[in-house]
Design a protein around this motif. Sequence first.
Motif, PDB file in Angstrom:
ATOM      1  N   ASP A 589       0.839  -1.206   0.000  1.00  9.71           N
ATOM      2  CA  ASP A 589       0.000   0.000   0.000  1.00  9.71           C
ATOM      3  C   ASP A 589       0.868   1.247   0.000  1.00  9.71           C
ATOM      4  N   THR A 590       1.069   1.842  -1.191  1.00 13.95           N
ATOM      5  CA  THR A 590       1.726   3.152  -1.296  1.00 13.95           C
ATOM      6  C   THR A 590       0.869   4.014  -2.211  1.00 13.95           C
ATOM      7  N   ILE A 591       1.122   5.315  -2.183  1.00 13.75           N
ATOM      8  CA  ILE A 591       0.318   6.201  -3.032  1.00 13.75           C
ATOM      9  C   ILE A 591       0.593   5.938  -4.506  1.00 13.75           C
ATOM     10  N   HIS A 687       3.788   8.467   2.195  1.00 16.73           N
ATOM     11  CA  HIS A 687       4.023   7.620   1.020  1.00 16.73           C
ATOM     12  C   HIS A 687       3.371   6.245   1.212  1.00 16.73           C
ATOM     13  N   HIS A 688       3.472   5.701   2.441  1.00 14.55           N
ATOM     14  CA  HIS A 688       2.919   4.371   2.717  1.00 14.55           C
ATOM     15  C   HIS A 688       1.489   4.426   3.246  1.00 14.55           C
ATOM     16  N   LEU A 722      -8.048   8.800  -1.012  1.00 16.40           N
ATOM     17  CA  LEU A 722      -7.089   9.017   0.080  1.00 16.40           C
ATOM     18  C   LEU A 722      -5.680   9.193  -0.473  1.00 16.40           C
ATOM     19  N   ALA A 723      -5.297   8.341  -1.435  1.00 15.57           N
ATOM     20  CA  ALA A 723      -3.965   8.452  -2.035  1.00 15.57           C
ATOM     21  C   ALA A 723      -3.803   9.779  -2.759  1.00 15.57           C
ATOM     22  N   GLY A 724      -4.877  10.267  -3.418  1.00 14.03           N
ATOM     23  CA  GLY A 724      -4.807  11.557  -4.091  1.00 14.03           C
ATOM     24  C   GLY A 724      -4.545  12.680  -3.108  1.00 14.03           C
ATOM     25  N   HIS A 725      -5.236  12.680  -1.952  1.00 10.41           N
ATOM     26  CA  HIS A 725      -4.993  13.699  -0.928  1.00 10.41           C
ATOM     27  C   HIS A 725      -3.539  13.644  -0.434  1.00 10.41           C
ATOM     28  N   LEU A 726      -3.046  12.439  -0.211  1.00 11.38           N
ATOM     29  CA  LEU A 726      -1.674  12.303   0.292  1.00 11.38           C
ATOM     30  C   LEU A 726      -0.652  12.722  -0.767  1.00 11.38           C
ATOM     31  N   ALA A 727      -0.943  12.457  -2.058  1.00  8.56           N
ATOM     32  CA  ALA A 727      -0.056  12.917  -3.131  1.00  8.56           C
ATOM     33  C   ALA A 727      -0.004  14.440  -3.164  1.00  8.56           C
ATOM     34  N   MET A 728      -1.129  15.095  -2.858  1.00  7.06           N
ATOM     35  CA  MET A 728      -1.142  16.565  -2.759  1.00  7.06           C
ATOM     36  C   MET A 728      -0.169  17.032  -1.677  1.00  7.06           C
ATOM     37  N   PHE A 729      -0.170  16.336  -0.524  1.00  3.34           N
ATOM     38  CA  PHE A 729       0.731  16.722   0.561  1.00  3.34           C
ATOM     39  C   PHE A 729       2.193  16.561   0.156  1.00  3.34           C
TER      40      PHE A 729
END
Length: 1346
Positions: A589-591, A687-688, A722-729
């Motif tokens: 599970d990574t972005i 990332h994870h 969720l991955a999209g939000h974290l990629a924004m960060f």
Amino acid sequence: MKRIFSLLEKTWLGAPIQFAWQKTSGNYLAVTGADYIVKIFDRHGQKRSEINLPGNCVAMDWDKDGDVLAVIAEKSSCIYLWDANTNKTSQLDNGMRDQMSFLLWSKVGSFLAVGTVKGNLLIYNHQTSRKIPVLGKHTKRITCGCWNAENLLALGGEDKMITVSNQEGDTIRQTQVRSEPSNMQFFLMKMDDRTSAAESMISVVLGKKTLFFLNLNEPDNPADLEFQQDFGNIVCYNWYGDGRIMIGFSCGHFVVISTHTGELGQEIFQARNHKDNLTSIAVSQTLNKVATCGDNCIKIQDLVDLKDMYVILNLDEENKGLGTLSWTDDGQLLALSTQRGSLHVFLTKLPILGDACSTRIAYLTSLLEVTVANPVEGELPITVSVDVEPNFVAVGHYHLAVGMNNRAWFYVLGENAVKKLKDMEYLGTVASICLHSDYAAALFEGKVQLHLIESEILDAQEERETRLFPAVDDKCRILCHALTSDFLIYGTDTGVVQYFYIEDWQFVNDYRHPVSVKKIFPDPNGTRLVFIDEKSDGFVYCPVNDATYEIPDFSPTIKGVLWENWPMDKGVFIAYDDDKVYTYVFHKDTIQGAKVILAGSTKVPFAHKPLLLYNGELTCQTQSGKVNNIYLSTHGFLSNLKDTGPDELRPMLAQNLMLKRFSDAWEMCRILNDEAAWNELARACLHHMEVEFAIRVYRRIGNVGIVMSLEQIKGIEDYNLLAGHLAMFTNDYNLAQDLYLASSCPIAALEVWQQMRRDLQHWDSALQLAKHLAPDQIPFISKEYAIQLEFAGDYVNALAHYEKGITGDNKEHDEACLAGVAQMSIRMGDIRRGVNQALKHPSRVLKRDCGAILENMKQFSEAAQLYEKGLYYDKAASVYIRSKNWAKVGDLLPHVSSPKIHLQYAKAKEADGRYKEAVVAYENAKQWQSVIRIYLDHLNNPEKAVNIVRETQSLDGAKMVARFFLQLGDYGSAIQFLVMSKCNNEAFTLAQQHNKMEIYADIIGSEDTTNEDYQSIALYFEGEKRYLQAGKFFLLCGQYSRALKHFLKCPSSEDNVAIEMAIETVGQAKDELLTNQLIDHLLGENDGMPKDAKYLFRLYMALKQYREAAQTAIIIAREEQSAGNYRNAHDVLFSMYAELKSQKIKIPSEMATNLMILHSYILVKIHVKNGDHMKGARMLIRVANNISKFPSHIVPILTSTVIECHRAGLRNSAFSFAAMLMRPEYRSKIDAKYKKKIEGMVRRPDISEIEEATTPCPFCKFLLPECELLCPGCKNSIPYCIATGRHMLKDDWTVCPHCDFPALYSELKIMLNTESTCPMCSERLNAAQLKKISDCTQYLRTEEEL
């Protein structure tokens, strides 16, 4: 190395025993002692058979295949043959009456050679039962022999004869040797870069001292090797490797020599392996190791590096000594006999067989022993004795399986005991077997049989007890298989990976790979699988979503894979080959989605096979039957962190993040207390997709904004959203956009879109978004847009956007916009507005840029004004020159650095007649020719012009100065500057016309001049009959013959200089004719006046004829010595000695002897001055014994000798030399104050003498008087000490760092307390410069070596 068994029978005690391993397989060991019985044991120590003999066994040997053992005994004419296949003994009558003494099977055939005590021979063909008796092969007992690969038989006997026969018994060759032969072997001789095609060389020990070599192709040129006496007798020897012999000596020495052509006998290795004695050597080519025994211990070394001691095994109970060593052919077992009659067998190499199930491991610890252990749970190891040497081992939760061929034995593992359950036969040879809780799966011949281990424990239907895979109609071969708690998994040659669910007894999943699958390695649960295909590529397969992920940087040499058994590291696995272990992590599970990464590699010790991986600790099995634990380099953080520094912690933090061990990473960040480390941990959590942990980290950092944002999104269940939000960060907008669009809420992509527009330079879209979403961003976007428009050349719109960008409250931003307005105004033609804006603006760079725009527009006045205001003086002056504004240029000149501007200004001032200002400007422009011209033509200052020419070396300037001096009539100066300007011909003509040739010659001698110039000068001096000067310039231009002729013509007033120049000429010319001319001149052949011998010496030195120079030096030294100039003679000989030594030319013995005697005389003064009368007396005795070399001072030297000997207590020596002084020719010349005393010594002789101390010779350790320089023991001339004159000692050696002459370290150090120079070379020396030399071998070369 482990002792397998020992044999100790009462009937053997007290006498040595014989033994022999079965060849090839090593399954049997034949042993005999003094009990007339040959007993045959298997490799586990169990007696299998015995042969009763009528007397003691004389010899026994196995045939080449190990099928038949042949034995001969005393008191019998029968040969006993024991068949290993039938376990039966037969007897063969030899047909000869005499006692047998020798027995040996052929290497390649079925021939058996038997020798007798009378020298007769029997050759028996076991295959055809044919016997060939050969009478009289030797005249006495046959004691040794060997066969070669072509069935030639070499024999040696007590008659000191070596015979070579064919398989029919015909003698091909016989050779007489000087001593009784023993231990005979055939070998391949290494000939340069090729090996002889056949075993044509015989090696044999003669008289236990010499190793003798006989080449059958060259029988008349045998060779032998003798060894040092203190080595003792040759006990045994072995051939190995590339033509090398390993020899063991009775005194414990162990030597390896080469037999290559040109290297025969060259020592490669030597060691004293055993202190008191060595009894045997055994070499295992399979293991590449050698074993030696002696002193109650066995030592095993590696043949690649004999200095590497592999193992030392002490046998303290064997107090009577050891006997013979022998390996089995496969190197697994090593047998040792002892002097008391016992035999020990050791296990030296064990097959690496092992298996693991969860955290339980099973591994082979002896040939018939398997150990089961669970190191993680701390269970005590259980040892299981098995019935056969297994080919495979498997372990499950409750069972152990071992087996060979098509048979397997199953054991139940209880808490305290092991119970043998059953044995089972399969339908083919088993390649591997897997166990789990209840089932076993065996792979054989492309099939897998799955069956219950204990069928009675389950109330199972009959069809669930066993099943064979694949089905009959499935045309594939199974290449690999694995068993987990739920699944049987196997891979086939068609690339299919099948999952068989044991609970439901059916297939539940299959995956089809393009090529065949060679190996599979499931994780403990079976939910992830690593497989290796026939291309040696590795993949991770997830059966849940049927996805495969290629393993990066996967080595083609990988042998296997182990998954991490620690529950917290589920995605970690290792792949291993013979040298390294590679750690991989499967990030599910990574972005960016699931992927496999290589975390690092770890070096594995030799012959280690990984069995179990638990929390970064790798348990490996070794060849010795033990396990060894290795910590992976990727898990270095598991060690104690208390004493670890920040530089070591940061790489450990990276390891933790790669392995997703965030709790450990938290501890490291806490120790580091570094914001960068916390941020790195936070980014890894994002990332994870570890949102909860990321919140915890950002809360620790104090980043409230991100904590609040993460709190808002942590409950989102949509993976992509969720991955999209974290990629924004993480500022990965493209990834974020893709994830948003793939999510259940694509509208969120619009939020990213507004931030991405600026980076993508979609300015109109960005402005539209900003107008609706963030109006306060419009000025900043307008400025960026204006910069882009300016770059594209759209100045009108760029000006408009720069004006829109002015905010009025952001100073830095507004200044950038105003700068853009100024530049765009000028480009649009509104020059006044643009210039005023640029002048008011604080930026220098803006003034420069606007000035450049105006200059291109030919607006020079405004451009120069901006350049000047911006402090760009060079540019301003350049523009003022273009506008002919010289006044402004003059004002700016002190600030200008450009030579070009100074030159333009200088030319303008020279044209106006203002020469002083012009010359300053020319100097600033570095235009030296113009500076010199103005000083000479206009300012009348020749001194300044001359200085500038000298400083700058200007050629044109030098010509101008030369013309100036020529006009003044100063011809010397004119010549000097003409030469400087490279006008040599004009300078020569001028010197010739005005008789200034000496000046010209002096000047040209220091310049870079051609041969023609030198020749012109030489011809001039020749015409003037000035021979020395003519010769000198002929020499410079390389005309050596003419140069020498002129030097020899020089008048006597110039004789010394002329001869020196003549020697230099001949030295450069290297012409024999010229050399002979000069030698004739020096010897006085031409004028009858011989010249000083020192010139002849210098000539030979110049010609590098060092031997002739040495002879001349000896003559010069002899003359000086005869004249009483001993120091001069010493210095001449020393300098010549040093020169010969540097040229690596042998020193003439006469020179060395004369130098030694003169040096001894010089040492006398030093020792007497220091009050050391004994050393002075010894040196005077040496000088007095050579008194004929001191004719000028015979009586004074003898008188001094008598006095110093008397002072030192050497009364007999004093009497001898006093008696010499009483001779009539010397008596009258004795100094009056010593005469009576000397006469008294002669009248009343006292012959007492202090005996001279003896010290060892450095060559052979023979004890001789310390002042004696010739060793009676080895006849070598010993180097002498330059401080004492005594001979050198090996353990007290030093040399002078200047002249490299040796000295006794202790004595020279004492001498330097009172002296400050070396007594030999007179160079300054102090004790700190001395270094004691431990290895003085290079100084101890004999005359032959020199």
